[in-house]
Design a protein around this motif. Structure first.
Motif, PDB file in Angstrom:
ATOM      1  N   GLU A 169       0.845  -1.195   0.000  1.00  0.00           N
ATOM      2  CA  GLU A 169       0.000   0.000   0.000  1.00  0.00           C
ATOM      3  C   GLU A 169       0.881   1.245   0.000  1.00  0.00           C
ATOM      4  O   GLU A 169       2.077   1.168   0.282  1.00  0.00           O
ATOM      5  CB  GLU A 169      -0.904  -0.002   1.234  1.00  0.00           C
ATOM      6  CG  GLU A 169      -1.821  -1.201   1.305  1.00  0.00           C
ATOM      7  CD  GLU A 169      -2.590  -1.275   2.620  1.00  0.00           C
ATOM      8  OE1 GLU A 169      -2.479  -0.337   3.448  1.00  0.00           O
ATOM      9  OE2 GLU A 169      -3.303  -2.267   2.816  1.00  0.00           O
ATOM     10  N   GLU A 170       0.274   2.375  -0.249  1.00  0.00           N
ATOM     11  CA  GLU A 170       1.017   3.628  -0.303  1.00  0.00           C
ATOM     12  C   GLU A 170       1.766   3.899   0.998  1.00  0.00           C
ATOM     13  O   GLU A 170       2.866   4.454   0.992  1.00  0.00           O
ATOM     14  CB  GLU A 170       0.079   4.789  -0.631  1.00  0.00           C
ATOM     15  CG  GLU A 170       0.821   6.069  -0.931  1.00  0.00           C
ATOM     16  CD  GLU A 170      -0.085   7.171  -1.447  1.00  0.00           C
ATOM     17  OE1 GLU A 170       0.310   8.335  -1.314  1.00  0.00           O
ATOM     18  OE2 GLU A 170      -1.170   6.868  -1.977  1.00  0.00           O
ATOM     19  N   ARG A 171       1.231   3.470   2.127  1.00  0.00           N
ATOM     20  CA  ARG A 171       1.889   3.705   3.422  1.00  0.00           C
ATOM     21  C   ARG A 171       3.183   2.901   3.577  1.00  0.00           C
ATOM     22  O   ARG A 171       3.921   3.104   4.519  1.00  0.00           O
ATOM     23  CB  ARG A 171       0.928   3.418   4.571  1.00  0.00           C
ATOM     24  CG  ARG A 171       0.528   1.963   4.690  1.00  0.00           C
ATOM     25  CD  ARG A 171      -0.591   1.793   5.715  1.00  0.00           C
ATOM     26  NE  ARG A 171      -0.997   0.409   5.818  1.00  0.00           N
ATOM     27  CZ  ARG A 171      -0.714  -0.374   6.845  1.00  0.00           C
ATOM     28  NH1 ARG A 171      -0.034   0.102   7.869  1.00  0.00           N
ATOM     29  NH2 ARG A 171      -1.125  -1.616   6.857  1.00  0.00           N
ATOM     30  N   PRO A 202       8.655   7.097  -4.450  1.00  0.00           N
ATOM     31  CA  PRO A 202       7.266   7.154  -4.922  1.00  0.00           C
ATOM     32  C   PRO A 202       6.849   5.859  -5.625  1.00  0.00           C
ATOM     33  O   PRO A 202       7.555   5.367  -6.509  1.00  0.00           O
ATOM     34  CB  PRO A 202       7.267   8.335  -5.908  1.00  0.00           C
ATOM     35  CG  PRO A 202       8.370   9.210  -5.405  1.00  0.00           C
ATOM     36  CD  PRO A 202       9.427   8.253  -4.897  1.00  0.00           C
ATOM     37  N   ASN A 203       5.747   5.303  -5.165  1.00  0.00           N
ATOM     38  CA  ASN A 203       5.134   4.110  -5.750  1.00  0.00           C
ATOM     39  C   ASN A 203       5.955   2.829  -5.574  1.00  0.00           C
ATOM     40  O   ASN A 203       5.625   1.802  -6.152  1.00  0.00           O
ATOM     41  CB  ASN A 203       4.819   4.328  -7.240  1.00  0.00           C
ATOM     42  CG  ASN A 203       3.746   3.382  -7.743  1.00  0.00           C
ATOM     43  OD1 ASN A 203       2.770   3.111  -7.048  1.00  0.00           O
ATOM     44  ND2 ASN A 203       3.922   2.865  -8.944  1.00  0.00           N
ATOM     45  N   VAL A 204       7.040   2.858  -4.785  1.00  0.00           N
ATOM     46  CA  VAL A 204       7.899   1.683  -4.596  1.00  0.00           C
ATOM     47  C   VAL A 204       8.004   1.363  -3.099  1.00  0.00           C
ATOM     48  O   VAL A 204       8.298   2.248  -2.293  1.00  0.00           O
ATOM     49  CB  VAL A 204       9.312   1.923  -5.176  1.00  0.00           C
ATOM     50  CG1 VAL A 204      10.249   0.760  -4.857  1.00  0.00           C
ATOM     51  CG2 VAL A 204       9.230   2.136  -6.686  1.00  0.00           C
ATOM     52  N   GLN A 205       7.781   0.099  -2.776  1.00  0.00           N
ATOM     53  CA  GLN A 205       7.865  -0.335  -1.382  1.00  0.00           C
ATOM     54  C   GLN A 205       9.250  -0.071  -0.805  1.00  0.00           C
ATOM     55  O   GLN A 205      10.262  -0.304  -1.462  1.00  0.00           O
ATOM     56  CB  GLN A 205       7.542  -1.840  -1.293  1.00  0.00           C
ATOM     57  CG  GLN A 205       7.566  -2.382   0.125  1.00  0.00           C
ATOM     58  CD  GLN A 205       7.001  -3.773   0.191  1.00  0.00           C
ATOM     59  OE1 GLN A 205       5.798  -3.947   0.061  1.00  0.00           O
ATOM     60  NE2 GLN A 205       7.856  -4.770   0.370  1.00  0.00           N
ATOM     61  N   HIS A 206       9.289   0.412   0.421  1.00  0.00           N
ATOM     62  CA  HIS A 206      10.540   0.689   1.129  1.00  0.00           C
ATOM     63  C   HIS A 206      11.310  -0.619   1.323  1.00  0.00           C
ATOM     64  O   HIS A 206      10.730  -1.658   1.667  1.00  0.00           O
ATOM     65  CB  HIS A 206      10.227   1.322   2.481  1.00  0.00           C
ATOM     66  CG  HIS A 206      11.417   1.883   3.173  1.00  0.00           C
ATOM     67  ND1 HIS A 206      12.357   1.097   3.781  1.00  0.00           N
ATOM     68  CD2 HIS A 206      11.819   3.168   3.339  1.00  0.00           C
ATOM     69  CE1 HIS A 206      13.291   1.870   4.314  1.00  0.00           C
ATOM     70  NE2 HIS A 206      12.994   3.137   4.057  1.00  0.00           N
ATOM     71  N   GLY A 207      12.606  -0.581   1.113  1.00  0.00           N
ATOM     72  CA  GLY A 207      13.439  -1.770   1.286  1.00  0.00           C
ATOM     73  C   GLY A 207      13.407  -2.324   2.710  1.00  0.00           C
ATOM     74  O   GLY A 207      13.580  -3.521   2.914  1.00  0.00           O
ATOM     75  N   VAL A 250       3.296  -0.131  -5.320  1.00  0.00           N
ATOM     76  CA  VAL A 250       2.008   0.057  -4.665  1.00  0.00           C
ATOM     77  C   VAL A 250       0.937  -0.650  -5.495  1.00  0.00           C
ATOM     78  O   VAL A 250       0.918  -0.535  -6.724  1.00  0.00           O
ATOM     79  CB  VAL A 250       1.684   1.558  -4.514  1.00  0.00           C
ATOM     80  CG1 VAL A 250       0.250   1.760  -4.033  1.00  0.00           C
ATOM     81  CG2 VAL A 250       2.666   2.220  -3.562  1.00  0.00           C
ATOM     82  N   GLY A 251       0.110  -1.404  -4.822  1.00  0.00           N
ATOM     83  CA  GLY A 251      -0.954  -2.150  -5.496  1.00  0.00           C
ATOM     84  C   GLY A 251      -0.587  -3.582  -5.821  1.00  0.00           C
ATOM     85  O   GLY A 251      -1.471  -4.381  -6.149  1.00  0.00           O
ATOM     86  N   GLU A 252       0.697  -3.935  -5.729  1.00  0.00           N
ATOM     87  CA  GLU A 252       1.118  -5.309  -6.009  1.00  0.00           C
ATOM     88  C   GLU A 252       0.893  -6.203  -4.788  1.00  0.00           C
ATOM     89  O   GLU A 252       1.080  -5.770  -3.652  1.00  0.00           O
ATOM     90  CB  GLU A 252       2.605  -5.377  -6.348  1.00  0.00           C
ATOM     91  CG  GLU A 252       2.921  -5.087  -7.783  1.00  0.00           C
ATOM     92  CD  GLU A 252       4.368  -5.453  -8.121  1.00  0.00           C
ATOM     93  OE1 GLU A 252       4.546  -6.407  -8.899  1.00  0.00           O
ATOM     94  OE2 GLU A 252       5.288  -4.795  -7.611  1.00  0.00           O
ATOM     95  N   THR A 253       0.562  -7.442  -5.069  1.00  0.00           N
ATOM     96  CA  THR A 253       0.506  -8.469  -4.036  1.00  0.00           C
ATOM     97  C   THR A 253       1.669  -9.419  -4.280  1.00  0.00           C
ATOM     98  O   THR A 253       1.895  -9.850  -5.412  1.00  0.00           O
ATOM     99  CB  THR A 253      -0.826  -9.241  -4.080  1.00  0.00           C
ATOM    100  OG1 THR A 253      -1.884  -8.309  -3.828  1.00  0.00           O
ATOM    101  CG2 THR A 253      -0.860 -10.351  -3.041  1.00  0.00           C
TER     102      THR A 253
END
Length: 140
Positions: A35-37, A42-47, A84-87
């Motif tokens: 999710e965005e949180r 931007p738009n990429v999950q934090h490592g 963001v949005g990926e499972t």
């Protein structure tokens, strides 16, 4: 506060990821939706989120084997961004077990089969004495 407040799997942590791991023999798996949180760029999950998920999956392997461990070493290869949005599906399995050490490999894979990240962990098995010294209670 107990395991219910774990950042990755705890039900009671209001800021946690709330991931529910499933056991499959000595292996574990779970799904996670970015999710965005969870972003760093931007738009990429934090490592750090990716690392936490791989670490937790690696810790569930010995836990399900009845062992109390701590992560002694975690080596991560980031292959492709989680957006963001990926499972993604995380899977972890033991590769070697000794009296004092459990080696675990884990991976995060998209629902399209793309490997997003992999890890190799060294999980240090804690004796009852060491658990007491560290103030760690065995999982129930």
């Amino acid at each position: 506060m107990g395991y219910d407040y774990c950042f990755v799997c705890g039900d009671k942590n209001p800021h946690g990821l709330h991931i529910k791991f499933q056991q499959d023999g000595d292996s574990v798996w779970a799904e996670f939706h970015c999710e965005e949180r969870h972003i760093g760029w931007p738009n990429v999950q934090h490592g750090g989120i990716t690392s936490s998920i791989l670490d937790e999956a690696s810790a569930y392997v010995p836990l399900n084997m009845g062992l109390v461990t701590v992560t002694a070493e975690l080596n991560i290869s980031f292959k492709s961004p989680i957006r963001v949005g990926e499972t993604v599906r995380v899977e972890a399995h033991p590769t070697k077990t000794t009296k004092r050490l459990l080696l675990v490999e884990a991976s995060l894979v998209s629902d399209k089969g793309e490997v997003k990240a992999t890890s190799k962990a060294k999980m240090l098995v804690l004796s009852k004495e060491k658990q007491e010294q560290m103030g760690i209670e065995a999982a129930q």
